[in-house]
Design an enzyme around this catalytic site. Structure first.
Site, PDB file in Angstrom:
ATOM      1  CB  THR A  11       2.468   7.257  38.170  1.00  0.00           C
ATOM      2  OG1 THR A  11       3.225   8.373  37.687  1.00  0.00           O
ATOM      3  CG2 THR A  11       3.301   6.485  39.178  1.00  0.00           C
ATOM      4  N   GLY A  13      -1.405   8.465  33.209  1.00  0.00           N
ATOM      5  CA  GLY A  13      -2.742   8.023  32.836  1.00  0.00           C
ATOM      6  C   GLY A  13      -3.336   7.112  33.886  1.00  0.00           C
ATOM      7  CB  THR A  69       6.985  11.271  30.363  1.00  0.00           C
ATOM      8  OG1 THR A  69       6.271  11.100  31.595  1.00  0.00           O
ATOM      9  CG2 THR A  69       8.088  10.227  30.287  1.00  0.00           C
ATOM     10  CG  ASN A  71       9.446  19.178  28.740  1.00  0.00           C
ATOM     11  OD1 ASN A  71      10.165  19.188  29.733  1.00  0.00           O
ATOM     12  ND2 ASN A  71       9.388  20.190  27.901  1.00  0.00           N
ATOM     13  CB  THR A  93      -4.270  13.881  31.839  1.00  0.00           C
ATOM     14  OG1 THR A  93      -3.816  13.194  33.006  1.00  0.00           O
ATOM     15  CG2 THR A  93      -5.725  14.278  32.036  1.00  0.00           C
ATOM     16  CG  ASP A 215       6.186  26.741  10.568  1.00  0.00           C
ATOM     17  OD1 ASP A 215       6.623  26.433  11.699  1.00  0.00           O
ATOM     18  OD2 ASP A 215       5.172  27.450  10.407  1.00  0.00           O
ATOM     19  CD  GLU A 272       4.751  18.709  34.534  1.00  0.00           C
ATOM     20  OE1 GLU A 272       4.837  19.081  35.725  1.00  0.00           O
ATOM     21  OE2 GLU A 272       3.976  17.803  34.153  1.00  0.00           O
TER      22      GLU A 272
END
Length: 302
Positions: A11, A13, A69, A71, A93, A215, A272
């Site tokens: 689902t 984009g 997703t 993440n 998005t 770093d 999220e």
């Protein structure tokens, strides 16, 4: 034979990836990968699928979807002893993380980067038991990313965030917040704070201009208490990367950050909802191996 697992959000984009999945599978097979795919069906599904891919000893996980997703997949492999390489196909998005890695939105060009097999070990963050690869933060404005309905994001893209932002502007209020970082303390009213791993945050590509991907440091950005007019001015400056000139902005680098407040403040992790503060942010240096573009490898200091 090497094994690859595609984990994709059907689902994300405009649902374009589903149409190109057969071609992606074929290209990976031709390149010598025994390849299979998993379509996510619920929140947390990508995390479970990533853990299963580690258990089944996949050499490569390809994530096709947005920052959420990605993440979930990061959270599925971060604590594993043997972590597969990750490839990214942007499908969300904002695609902040893919943008920071210079991975194009074009699906087949993203596959080109994966098949080139050039990798780097990149930092990720951890807060309250959750991992993030791009950004964590708090403050009313950070709630935009999960307040915008998924259907609206699919139809309007970035515009959906601006529509929601205009709606929220009158309710923006400062919160007394204590932020401790590497032996320093800030204790004052703030509008928001951001703990960034990359320079690409919320569609802004210059919000954390000095951020490095490997770093071992976070880039901590704090927006002090400000009125609506000043906030709009700072947001306009941020589009050009000039916001750091404002006296209402604090911008530092740190390895460990602790944030607490007496008021309710939601934690945003890679766009999220991530629970409530307080939170301790820890940088895990060069923890995840990602397939990256020539452009990123050519940048200085990486």
């Amino acid at each position: 034979m090497r094994k690859a697992r595609i984990i994709y959000n059907p689902t994300s984009g405009r649902e374009i990836f589903k149409k190109e999945l057969p071609t992606v599978l074929e290209r990976l097979e031709i390149a010598g990968y025994e390849t299979s795919a998993h379509a996510t069906t619920r929140e947390g599904d990508a995390t479970d699928a990533a853990r299963a891919a580690v258990e089944r000893k996949y050499d490569l996980i390809v994530v096709a979807g947005g920052d959420g997703t990605i993440n979930e997949v990061i959270n599925g492999i971060a604590e594993q002893a043997n972590r597969p390489k990750l490839g990214i196909i942007p499908g969300g998005t904002t695609n902040d993380f893919a943008r920071a890695l210079n991975i194009p939105r074009d699906i087949q060009k993203a596959v080109d980067i994966i098949l080139a097999d050039q990798s780097m070990f990149l930092d990720i963050g951890k807060v309250n038991g959750h991992y993030f690869m791009n950004i964590a933060g708090g403050g009313k404005l950070t709630e935009l990313t999960y307040d915008v309905p998924s259907k609206l994001k699919t139809m309007l893209g970035h515009l959906a965030y601006y529509v929601k932002g205009i709606e929220m502007l009158p309710s923006l209020k400062p919160i007394q917040t204590k932020i401790e970082y590497d032996g320093n303390v800030i204790d004052e009213d703030i509008m928001l704070f951001l703990v960034a791993n990359t320079n690409s945050v919320g569609g802004f590509e210059k919000l954390a201009p000095d951020a490095k991907l490997n770093d071992g440091y976070f880039d901590l950005l704090i927006l002090r208490k400000t009125n609506l007019a000043d906030f709009i001015r700072i947001a306009t400056l941020a589009l050009r990367g000039l916001h750091l000139e404002s006296e209402n902005i604090i911008y530092v680098q740190a390895k460990n950050i602790n944030v607490s407040t007496d008021e309710k403040m939601q934690l945003n992790i890679d766009g999220e909802f991530g629970g409530l503060l307080p939170g301790e942010f820890v940088n895990l240096q060069q923890h995840i191996e990602l397939l990256v573009s020539d452009k990123l490898l050519e940048k200085e200091d990486y």
